[in-house]
Design a protein around this motif. Structure first.
Motif, short mmCIF file in Angstrom:
data_model
loop_
_atom_site.label_atom_id
_atom_site.label_comp_id
_atom_site.label_asym_id
_atom_site.label_seq_id
_atom_site.Cartn_x
_atom_site.Cartn_y
_atom_site.Cartn_z
N ILE A 75 5.59 8.52 -7.41
CA ILE A 75 5.70 9.86 -7.98
C ILE A 75 4.77 10.83 -7.26
N ARG A 76 3.55 10.39 -6.97
CA ARG A 76 2.58 11.27 -6.30
C ARG A 76 3.03 11.64 -4.89
N ILE A 77 3.53 10.66 -4.14
CA ILE A 77 3.96 10.97 -2.77
C ILE A 77 5.22 11.82 -2.79
N LEU A 112 -5.98 11.79 -0.56
CA LEU A 112 -6.85 11.19 0.45
C LEU A 112 -6.31 11.46 1.85
N ASN A 113 -5.55 12.55 1.99
CA ASN A 113 -5.00 12.95 3.29
C ASN A 113 -4.14 11.87 3.94
N GLY A 114 -3.43 11.12 3.11
CA GLY A 114 -2.51 10.12 3.65
C GLY A 114 -3.10 8.74 3.84
N ALA A 115 -4.39 8.57 3.51
CA ALA A 115 -4.98 7.23 3.59
C ALA A 115 -4.26 6.32 2.60
N VAL A 116 -4.13 5.05 2.96
CA VAL A 116 -3.37 4.14 2.10
C VAL A 116 -4.29 3.37 1.16
N ARG A 117 -3.76 3.10 -0.02
CA ARG A 117 -4.46 2.33 -1.04
C ARG A 117 -3.47 1.36 -1.68
N VAL A 118 -3.98 0.28 -2.25
CA VAL A 118 -3.12 -0.71 -2.89
C VAL A 118 -2.33 -0.07 -4.03
N SER A 119 -1.01 -0.25 -4.00
CA SER A 119 -0.16 0.30 -5.07
C SER A 119 0.62 -0.79 -5.80
N ALA A 120 0.65 -2.00 -5.25
CA ALA A 120 1.37 -3.09 -5.92
C ALA A 120 0.85 -4.44 -5.42
N PHE A 154 0.84 -1.20 0.00
CA PHE A 154 0.00 0.00 0.00
C PHE A 154 0.88 1.25 0.00
N SER A 155 0.34 2.33 -0.54
CA SER A 155 1.02 3.62 -0.52
C SER A 155 0.06 4.70 -0.03
N ALA A 156 0.62 5.70 0.63
CA ALA A 156 -0.19 6.83 1.08
C ALA A 156 -0.58 7.68 -0.12
N GLU A 157 -1.83 8.15 -0.12
CA GLU A 157 -2.32 8.96 -1.23
C GLU A 157 -2.53 10.41 -0.77
N PRO A 158 -1.79 11.36 -1.34
CA PRO A 158 -1.94 12.77 -0.95
C PRO A 158 -3.36 13.29 -1.11
#
Length: 200
Positions: free
Chosen positions: A184-186, A97-105, A91-95
């Motif tokens: 890249i987003r983070i 979504l205020n840092g909420a994590v989502r599946v990234s790999a 999972f990676s933090a999503e800017p």
């Protein structure tokens, strides 16, 4: 005709044949691996993985890492082992979504053998269709922006969006689905926080 000329003519005919080296653009973000899709939240991804792999919830083993947006350690991935292979979900933090994590790999792997590698390759082609890099080589890749050089793989620079695209890749006995834009987003977010106007 010499052997060299025969090989050259055969190669030219192969390259000229319509569709032989055709690229196939596809949005890999729509794919799933072992039931898990990019962008899923923690609970949904866990349920999807355990359900698809037919294992109890206790078989899902989470691990913690530092969330670069909050600075706190929290669950950032999990592993699942089953007789049909192992699964690693990151999972990676999503800017946005205020840092909420989502599946990234998502990485699925089975024990190595030449036979298993061929089985995984054939299963991937059957499930996801023709690969985007145009040839059935050692590595198969699926993406929206194939590299302009046929057979190379998926593009990662140049055209807007290429560097941040989702890529599915089958290599040996491993199948991986990756959101190339997560890092890249983070990084873009962290850079914005470090932005300052020099005064000297």
């Amino acid at each position: 005709m010499t052997i060299r000329k025969t090989v050259l003519v055969g190669t030219l005919l192969l390259l000229a044949a319509p569709g032989v080296w055709a690229q196939h653009a596809v949005d890999a973000a729509k794919f799933s691996v072992s039931g898990v899709k990019l962008g899923m939240d923690w609970e949904v991804a866990q349920r999807a993985a355990s359900g698809f792999m037919q294992v109890p919830a206790s078989a899902v083993k989470p691990f913690s890492l530092n969330n670069p947006m909050t600075g706190r350690s929290q669950p950032m991935g999990f592993r699942v082992a089953s007789p049909n292979g192992s699964l690693l979900v990151r999972f990676s933090a999503e800017p946005d979504l205020n840092g909420a994590v989502r599946v990234s790999a998502v990485e699925y792997e089975i024990p190595w053998s030449q036979e298993n590698a061929e089985r995984l390759r054939q299963a991937a082609l059957e499930k996801y269709g023709p690969s985007s890099n145009g040839v059935e080589g050692v590595s198969l890749q699926w993406c929206a922006y194939p590299n302009e050089n046929l057979g190379i793989g998926c593009a990662d620079m140049g055209h807007q969006g290429q560097a941040e695209q989702a890529v599915l890749e089958a290599v040996g006995t491993k199948l991986s689905l990756t959101d190339k834009g997560a890092h890249i987003r983070i990084q873009r977010y962290l850079d914005s926080k470090r932005s300052t106007t020099p005064r000297f």
